[in-house]
Scaffold this motif. Structure first.
Motif, PDB file in Angstrom:
ATOM      1  N   UNK A 131       0.826  -1.212   0.000  1.00  0.00           N
ATOM      2  CA  UNK A 131       0.000   0.000   0.000  1.00  0.00           C
ATOM      3  C   UNK A 131       0.860   1.260   0.000  1.00  0.00           C
ATOM      4  N   UNK A 132       1.994   1.184  -0.679  1.00  0.00           N
ATOM      5  CA  UNK A 132       2.825   2.369  -0.831  1.00  0.00           C
ATOM      6  C   UNK A 132       3.549   2.803   0.423  1.00  0.00           C
ATOM      7  N   UNK A 133       3.749   1.885   1.382  1.00  0.00           N
ATOM      8  CA  UNK A 133       4.511   2.203   2.581  1.00  0.00           C
ATOM      9  C   UNK A 133       3.680   2.592   3.776  1.00  0.00           C
ATOM     10  N   UNK A 134       2.350   2.540   3.659  1.00  0.00           N
ATOM     11  CA  UNK A 134       1.502   2.857   4.814  1.00  0.00           C
ATOM     12  C   UNK A 134       1.613   1.778   5.880  1.00  0.00           C
ATOM     13  N   UNK A 135       1.636   0.516   5.462  1.00  0.00           N
ATOM     14  CA  UNK A 135       1.788  -0.607   6.394  1.00  0.00           C
ATOM     15  C   UNK A 135       2.785  -1.598   5.810  1.00  0.00           C
ATOM     16  N   UNK A 136       3.428  -2.397   6.699  1.00  0.00           N
ATOM     17  CA  UNK A 136       4.475  -3.322   6.286  1.00  0.00           C
ATOM     18  C   UNK A 136       4.299  -4.664   6.986  1.00  0.00           C
ATOM     19  N   UNK A 137       4.744  -5.724   6.320  1.00  0.00           N
ATOM     20  CA  UNK A 137       4.792  -7.055   6.924  1.00  0.00           C
ATOM     21  C   UNK A 137       6.224  -7.581   6.832  1.00  0.00           C
ATOM     22  N   UNK A 138       6.561  -8.539   7.702  1.00  0.00           N
ATOM     23  CA  UNK A 138       7.897  -9.136   7.712  1.00  0.00           C
ATOM     24  C   UNK A 138       7.914 -10.415   6.893  1.00  0.00           C
ATOM     25  N   UNK A 139       9.019 -10.625   6.211  1.00  0.00           N
ATOM     26  CA  UNK A 139       9.242 -11.844   5.442  1.00  0.00           C
ATOM     27  C   UNK A 139      10.522 -12.498   5.939  1.00  0.00           C
ATOM     28  N   UNK A 140      10.468 -13.793   6.201  1.00  0.00           N
ATOM     29  CA  UNK A 140      11.620 -14.509   6.756  1.00  0.00           C
ATOM     30  C   UNK A 140      12.645 -14.812   5.677  1.00  0.00           C
ATOM     31  N   UNK A 141      13.919 -14.816   6.079  1.00  0.00           N
ATOM     32  CA  UNK A 141      15.016 -15.186   5.197  1.00  0.00           C
ATOM     33  C   UNK A 141      15.762 -16.376   5.771  1.00  0.00           C
TER      34      UNK A 141
END
Length: 639
Positions: A131-141
């Motif tokens: 959403x263009x930086x309004x909210x973020x989620x984490x992704x595992x590496x």
């Protein structure tokens, strides 16, 4: 362990806008963060002529503009997390349109020494927005190694304790001795019942704890380290407040049983004599022994008097306690590890000296190389004074070693008798059968690496003329992964690069599902260490070198299969920092000494760009072009 990604100075960047033809004017846009460490800028990317993003190298924040750079807002996806960008230039974000973006960060410990990458590299994480930086989620590496963590319960249980103390020549009340004890830990308290070499028995109760990183504290003072299998602890300190000592704690596993057949096989013995109670006749010794199923041990012993044959017999109880060895001394007491590959033992020698021995099993077919030593290690040691030494000295010491695959190492956090020492460096050698030599901070360190390659014991002649016994344990508490760069060409296909500061490993990972799953690319050829840019799922370019040390990225590589393999396209172009392609034909490379190159044929030929209004000393850190004509350069400024 510095790489080309390490930021090496505090600087700010200017943003320079180019529009139109190659003869267009450039307009300076001042860094909105001003100057200083947190103002270091990295990658610049615009998703339209008005909306764009910039990565901040140290703080890890992102800058966002919707008016072509006239005004910027700071965006920090997870402000409560201690993360940042440990790279220069920061290539830590990527956008495929106005809504879909990714940022890669490195976790690090607040307050750590920024000059020690390994102390900052606590693992990488990716943040994703739709959403263009309004909210973020984490992704595992995926991690290069999964860090070991510790908790108080790891101390609970019964322990066998063996220790050797060295007489302090500066104190007349000090004495050398060995110590044998049974220990039990419950509710944060260590209870000990033991015997010293003079026959005196004692009991102690003291608080004991372990940090999440394996550092063991006794009586609220950090003094030891717990092995990654949590069955061995090495502790240094003073016995009776004056005699330097090394304590070895081995955990008793109630389900493990032993018999004399466990003594069969080939063993390497290393030992230290702390002399007798007055500190005389100290020295080191080693032996290659062969044992049979009846406990008979034969071999060749080497000490300060030369070499001699040895023939003795050991006994082992069902609980793993070693006794016997009467032909080599008296009051032998040892304990065999749960994996039955290691024995720590104290004994009074036939000459009345007090000794600490370690037996390490040797298994035919086990091959070793210096690469097996790569990583972080914790050292704990005791030094016994030499009666003929002109500078009487005994000590305990501990420190952290960072060892590279070629055997070179640095030592930090070295403490000797409570005094902190300067950082040191050196190089070690390891033979194919596991013998270690050339190890510091001593003059002639020799030892043997364990079968599982997680610890080694060293005996040495100390720099003052005394003799030392050291235990080196592998430290797996720091992941070592640093997130360097991330780039997506569409909402599914993307790449990220990871540098492991502990194991000196550079790798590129690829995703085809937007970052949920990542696969390590198995063949990167010689194209290692630098920034890359893809224009689609298959075609990409990378600045690289066979030597990834700082300032050495001077080659350009090209891939047509998504990074599975790379071919050299240009070499010795100068000290490059960044590159960008807008399509299969048009690309730019920037770097030190005013380096700006342009290609219009996919990298087959590169033409210098000289109309940037910057002189030959300019250090261009980053580049981004929206199309074949409109782009931005980031240039290092001055404080």
């Amino acid at each position: 362990m510095k790489t080309t990604y390490r930021f090496v100075s505090i600087f700010f960047l200017t943003l320079i806008l180019c529009a139109g033809s190659t003869h267009a004017q450039w307009v300076t846009q001042v860094n909105p963060l001003g100057s200083g460490e947190n103002a270091m800028l990295g990658k610049i990317q615009f998703v339209s002529s008005a909306e764009g993003w910039a990565a901040c190298s140290h703080s890890g924040a992102l800058l966002h503009t919707t008016d072509a750079g006239n005004n910027w807002a700071v965006v920090n996806p997870f402000p409560d997390e201690t993360t940042g960008n440990l790279s220069d230039p920061a290539k830590s974000m990527s956008w495929v349109n106005t809504s879909h973006g990714w940022a890669i960060k490195t976790y690090y410990s607040s307050g750590t020494n920024e000059e020690s990458l390994s102390s900052c590299a606590q693992g990488a994480v990716i943040y994703h927005t739709v959403d263009g930086g309004t909210s973020w989620t984490k992704l595992a590496l995926p991690k290069y190694i999964e860090p070991v963590t510790y908790q108080a319960d790891n101390l609970v249980g019964n322990w066998k304790i063996h220790a050797l103390t060295a007489k302090n020549p500066q104190k007349t009340t000090s004495a050398s001795c060995w110590i044998v004890a049974d220990g039990s830990v419950s509710q944060g308290m260590l209870s000990i019942n033991g015997t010293k070499s003079d026959g005196n028995q004692f009991s102690r109760i003291m608080p004991i704890g372990v940090s999440s990183t394996g550092k063991v504290s006794v009586e609220n003072s950090e003094v030891g380290f717990m092995s990654s299998d949590k069955n061995l602890i090495a502790i240094t300190g003073y016995e009776n407040d004056d005699a330097p000592a090394l304590y070895i704690m081995q955990k008793q596993i109630s389900s493990q049983t032993y018999n004399t057949s466990d003594l069969a096989g080939n063993w390497q013995l290393l030992g230290l004599s702390a002399g007798n109670s007055t500190g005389q006749l100290s020295g080191k010794l080693s032996a290659a022994l062969t044992g049979d199923a009846s406990g008979n041990l034969t071999g060749i012993l080497k000490n300060g008097n030369g070499t001699s044959s040895i023939s003795t017999q050991a006994s082992i109880s069902s609980t793993g306690v070693i006794s016997g060895l009467t032909s080599t001394g008296s009051n032998a007491n040892g304990f065999m590890s749960a994996d039955k590959n290691t024995i720590f033992l104290t004994i009074t020698g036939t000459d009345g000296t007090y000794n600490l021995f370690v037996f390490q099993k040797r298994v035919t077919g086990t091959n070793y190389s210096t690469a097996d030593m790569t990583g972080c290690w914790q050292l704990h040691a005791v030094v016994a004074d030499n009666i003929s030494d002109q500078e009487p000295f005994s000590s305990w010491l501990k420190g952290t070693f960072y060892i590279k695959s070629d055997g070179s190492y640095t030592v930090s956090n070295m403490v000797v008798n409570e005094s902190t020492m300067d950082e040191k460096s050196g190089s070690l050698s390891l033979t194919s059968d596991g013998y270690l030599s050339g190890f510091g901070p001593f003059n002639d360190g020799t030892g043997y690496l364990s079968i599982d390659k997680n610890f080694c014991v060293l005996t040495n002649t100390d720099g003052s003329g005394g003799f030392s016994f050291a235990l080196l344990q592998r430290d797996r508490t720091i992941c070592g992964d640093m997130g360097l760069q991330i780039q997506f060409t569409d909402e599914k296909n993307g790449w990220c690069s990871i540098y492991n500061a502990i194991y000196n490993n550079f790798s590129i990972l690829k995703t085809t599902d937007g970052g949920t799953n990542w696969v390590k690319l198995t063949s990167a050829g010689n194209a290692v260490g630098g920034p890359y840019h893809f224009v689609d799922a298959n075609n990409g370019w990378m600045i690289g070198s066979t030597d990834i040390s700082e300032g050495n990225l001077a080659n350009i590589y090209h891939t047509t299969n998504g990074g599975q393999s790379w071919s050299l396209q240009a070499s010795n172009i100068g000290k490059a920092n960044d590159l960008c392609f807008t399509d299969l034909s048009h690309g730019w490379v920037v770097g030190k000494n005013g380096l700006v190159l342009k290609t219009t044929d996919g990298g087959s030929t590169w033409i210098p760009v000289t109309n940037t209004n910057q002189d030959a000393t300019a250090n261009f850190k980053t580049v981004f072009f929206l199309n074949a004509n409109t782009g931005w350069f980031g240039s290092e400024g001055s404080d």
